[in-house]
Motif scaffolding. Structure first.
Motif, PDB file in Angstrom:
ATOM      1  N   ARG A  62       0.749  -1.355  -0.031  1.00 17.88           N
ATOM      2  CA  ARG A  62       0.128   0.078   0.212  1.00 17.88           C
ATOM      3  C   ARG A  62       0.825   1.311  -0.018  1.00 17.88           C
ATOM      4  N   LYS A  83      -1.959 -10.372   9.156  1.00 17.72           N
ATOM      5  CA  LYS A  83      -2.611 -11.152   7.983  1.00 17.72           C
ATOM      6  C   LYS A  83      -4.387 -11.554   8.130  1.00 17.72           C
ATOM      7  N   GLU A  89     -11.702  -6.839   3.603  1.00 21.69           N
ATOM      8  CA  GLU A  89     -11.447  -5.586   3.100  1.00 21.69           C
ATOM      9  C   GLU A  89      -9.989  -5.201   4.235  1.00 21.69           C
ATOM     10  N   GLU A  90      -9.140  -4.412   3.271  1.00 23.40           N
ATOM     11  CA  GLU A  90      -7.894  -3.855   3.982  1.00 23.40           C
ATOM     12  C   GLU A  90      -8.359  -2.681   4.841  1.00 23.40           C
ATOM     13  N   TYR A  91      -7.704  -2.523   6.080  1.00 24.29           N
ATOM     14  CA  TYR A  91      -8.118  -1.147   6.710  1.00 24.29           C
ATOM     15  C   TYR A  91      -6.954  -1.153   7.937  1.00 24.29           C
ATOM     16  N   THR A 103     -10.203   3.131   5.624  1.00 23.59           N
ATOM     17  CA  THR A 103      -9.914   2.125   4.551  1.00 23.59           C
ATOM     18  C   THR A 103      -9.192   2.954   3.341  1.00 23.59           C
ATOM     19  N   TYR A 136      -4.501  -4.297   8.827  1.00 25.81           N
ATOM     20  CA  TYR A 136      -4.983  -5.665   8.663  1.00 25.81           C
ATOM     21  C   TYR A 136      -5.386  -5.806   6.999  1.00 25.81           C
ATOM     22  N   SER A 137      -4.829  -6.843   6.450  1.00 25.87           N
ATOM     23  CA  SER A 137      -4.866  -7.079   5.019  1.00 25.87           C
ATOM     24  C   SER A 137      -4.587  -8.582   4.707  1.00 25.87           C
ATOM     25  N   ASN A 139      -2.998  -9.319   2.124  1.00 31.11           N
ATOM     26  CA  ASN A 139      -1.657  -9.242   1.134  1.00 31.11           C
ATOM     27  C   ASN A 139      -0.472  -9.060   2.004  1.00 31.11           C
TER      28      ASN A 139
END
Length: 628
Positions: A62, A83, A89-91, A103, A136-137, A139
């Motif tokens: 990111r 992870k 959703e990533e946040y 987000t 938190y993701s 990826n």
């Protein structure tokens, strides 16, 4: 069997919980920040514009860090990656904004900048107070990274000359800890021998066991050159392999090229490179993240016993502190009254220990009697009062128009009474001195009573009641010692006067001048001049002898009176009036007395949360079957 994610995830959860409670490396509470220091983490170190931000963004996937020229990172950024399941959703969440999810990662960048400015101002100053960011993701790998201000050799405009040393000291404070993994960032288009990151890493990690070397900007090297000597460990060897990174170009940044696309572009670069193709499987930001995560797992497994030991120690300390802080107060009036009386008894016990010798302080009362009182008695102005001139004056005034016949009784009485009046000062001073000692012991006893520390209002009430009683005891003490002096003045010892005529007659017989050894003088009647200096000197000497006798008597009786009226009463009845009044108070008044210090209530609440955190961490570690 615990997986790598569960190991690192557990450490991340403990670190996040520590952060939420304010427990982190460099925190004010040294007793608890040690847990954070015991947990392994990765510190990113490099010179300014070495590509640190690009490496972090590549690992996260990111674009979220502030950019610009000069010093951009002005506070440590503690970045915890968690992870999540695929498709979620990533946040991001900040430690100072725990209930707000971001987000939009452009807002994350803005908040980092704004939070930095809140502490350092809109200047180029730095601060050691970290910013905590959780991402938190699906990826990312579970990892804790700490981005530190870039090392520099020269202060720029707007910065003090000391900024160079301040940045180095801050970075050194992190990387010298034995549980810190150093990620040393060096640009490939500069000589590795001049790398600030490698230089510092060598100083704090001479063996290279904790250092990972990262070479950035490989694609910006001069045409026809390469960095294989560094990447293959020939220029500078580390215990762990060097990793090459290709940062996004400025054009990609300006075009907001997706980070996942940038990762693919990086993979293609190494795969197609004639120089680095044979190393492509061990190059790039994705490999670096996995390498760090795997190493972090092995470090955690090795540290598990010491972490468990530290957690157990912290639990013991917290339980002990909670015992000192005490339990929450009951709401029932009867229970509150019982609590107040128990607290008063705890204070009273300590106060008596000070008086009886179990604690220091009571010996100062004996010092008043053994040193202060005798010294004051010795300094009384009897020499002036019983001088020949003053004795002559008082005796003459006492005789009036008829001189005394044998001994000047009225003169003696006036001289003695005047002398005895001087004893009032030392007597009352002894009372005051003991009063101040007792008052100080009340203050010390309140301060030493751990149970009372919770209740400042009750402390004040006990102090007020104790001092009020001591004032009453002081008044009674002064009355008593004054009576002792008055009693000595009101009735003089008769034997003293009965000896006077005999002494005068004896002295009178000695009044013949021995040098005039004539028959006339031998047969003459003894001559006695009542107006000569020798006569008044003898009167002064007699009074002085009597006063000395009285002084010895008072030196023994004054301490008895003081102890009886003040010390003994303080031991037995210091809070007697307070007890009678407290029994008449209603529930609301009792609650007001047990109004705790807000800071102490907050401390108990924080300790309870920490205790819950550490117990949970211990249970998680104990319940897992760690990979060996």
């Amino acid at each position: 069997m615990a997986t790598m994610e569960s190991l690192i995830g557990l450490v991340n959860r403990i670190q996040r919980a520590c952060t939420a409670l304010g427990d982190y490396g460099g925190g004010d509470d040294q007793a608890f920040s040690s847990l954070w220091d015991a947990l392994p983490s990765v510190c990113v170190v490099g010179g300014q514009s070495s590509g640190k931000s690009s490496v972090l963004e590549s690992i996260v996937g990111r674009d979220f860090l502030p950019r610009g020229s000069g010093i951009v990172t002005r506070r440590p950024l503690v970045l915890q990656l968690q992870k999540t399941e695929d498709g979620q959703e990533e946040y991001a969440e900040f430690g100072h904004l725990p209930r707000r999810r971001f987000t939009d990662f452009s807002l994350v960048r803005k908040e980092i900048q704004d939070e930095t400015d809140r502490v350092t101002g809109k200047t180029k100053q730095i601060s050691p107070i970290p910013i905590h960011l959780n991402i938190y993701s699906p990826n990312v790998v579970n990892l804790t990274l700490i981005d530190l201000p870039g090392l520099t050799k020269v202060a720029v405009e707007g910065q003090p000359e000391s900024i160079v040393q301040e940045i180095e000291n801050m970075v050194r404070n992190y990387v010298e800890k034995p549980n810190c993994i150093i990620l040393a960032i060096s640009p490939a288009n500069q000589d590795i021998a001049t790398s600030d990151a490698i230089k510092l890493a060598r100083e704090v990690d001479a063996t290279g066991e904790r250092t990972f070397g990262v070479l950035t900007k490989l694609d910006l090297m001069d045409k026809g050159t390469h960095a294989l000597d560094v990447l293959e460990g020939r220029s500078y060897r580390l215990q762990h392999p060097w990793v090459g990174i290709v940062n996004r170009s400025q054009a990609d940044i300006n075009k907001n090229v997706d980070m996942l696309a940038a990762r693919r572009k990086e993979r293609d670069y190494f795969a197609s490179s004639p120089d680095y193709g044979h190393l492509s499987s061990k190059m790039g930001s994705e490999y670096l993240a996995k390498l760090l995560s795997k190493h972090l797992e092995s470090v955690i497994k090795a540290r598990i016993p010491s972490i468990t030991s530290l957690i157990n120690k912290s639990i013991d300390e917290l339980e002990s502190e909670l015992d000192h802080l005490g339990r929450p107060i009951a709401v029932d009036a009867g229970a509150q009254l019982y609590t107040i009386l128990e607290l008063c008894r705890a204070f009273d016990k300590i106060f008596k220990e000070h008086l009886d010798g179990g604690r220091p302080g009571g010996d100062r009362i004996y010092g008043v009697f053994d040193n202060q009182l005798p010294a004051a008695l010795r300094k009384l102005p009897f020499d002036r009062h019983l001088s020949i001139q003053n004795v002559r004056k008082i005796v003459s005034e006492s005789d009036g128009y008829q001189p005394h016949l044998i001994a000047p009784e009225q003169g003696y009485r006036r001289l003695i009474e005047g002398s005895l009046n001087y004893f009032r000062g030392p007597a009352e001073a002894s009372v005051d001195a003991v009063h101040f000692v007792l008052k100080e012991l009340v203050r010390k006893s309140i301060g030493e009573c751990q149970e009372l520390k919770r209740f400042p209002t009750l402390q004040s009430a006990i102090a007020g009641a104790g001092n009020q009683s001591l004032e009453k005891f002081r008044e009674e003490g002064k009355k008593t010692v004054t009576r002792l002096v008055d009693m000595e003045s009101s009735y003089l010892t008769v034997d003293f006067f009965r000896r006077l005529p005999q002494e005068i007659e004896k002295l009178g017989n000695q009044g013949v001048n021995p040098r005039e050894n004539t028959r006339e003088n031998t047969a003459a009647t003894p001559a006695f001049d009542r107006y000569a200096d020798g006569h008044f000197r003898r009167i002064g000497s007699n009074v002085s002898s009597y006063v000395t006798m009285v002084s010895e008597t008072l030196r023994n009786s004054i301490p008895k009176a003081v102890v009886y009226c003040q010390v003994k009463e303080a031991k037995q009845n210091l809070l007697h009036y307070f007890y009678t009044q407290i029994g008449k108070k209603e529930g609301k008044q009792l609650s007001d007395l047990l109004d705790e210090d807000p800071a102490l209530m907050e401390r108990r609440k924080l300790c309870a949360k920490r205790l819950e955190l550490y117990r949970k961490a211990r249970d998680e570690i104990d319940s897992a079957s760690w990979v060996r």
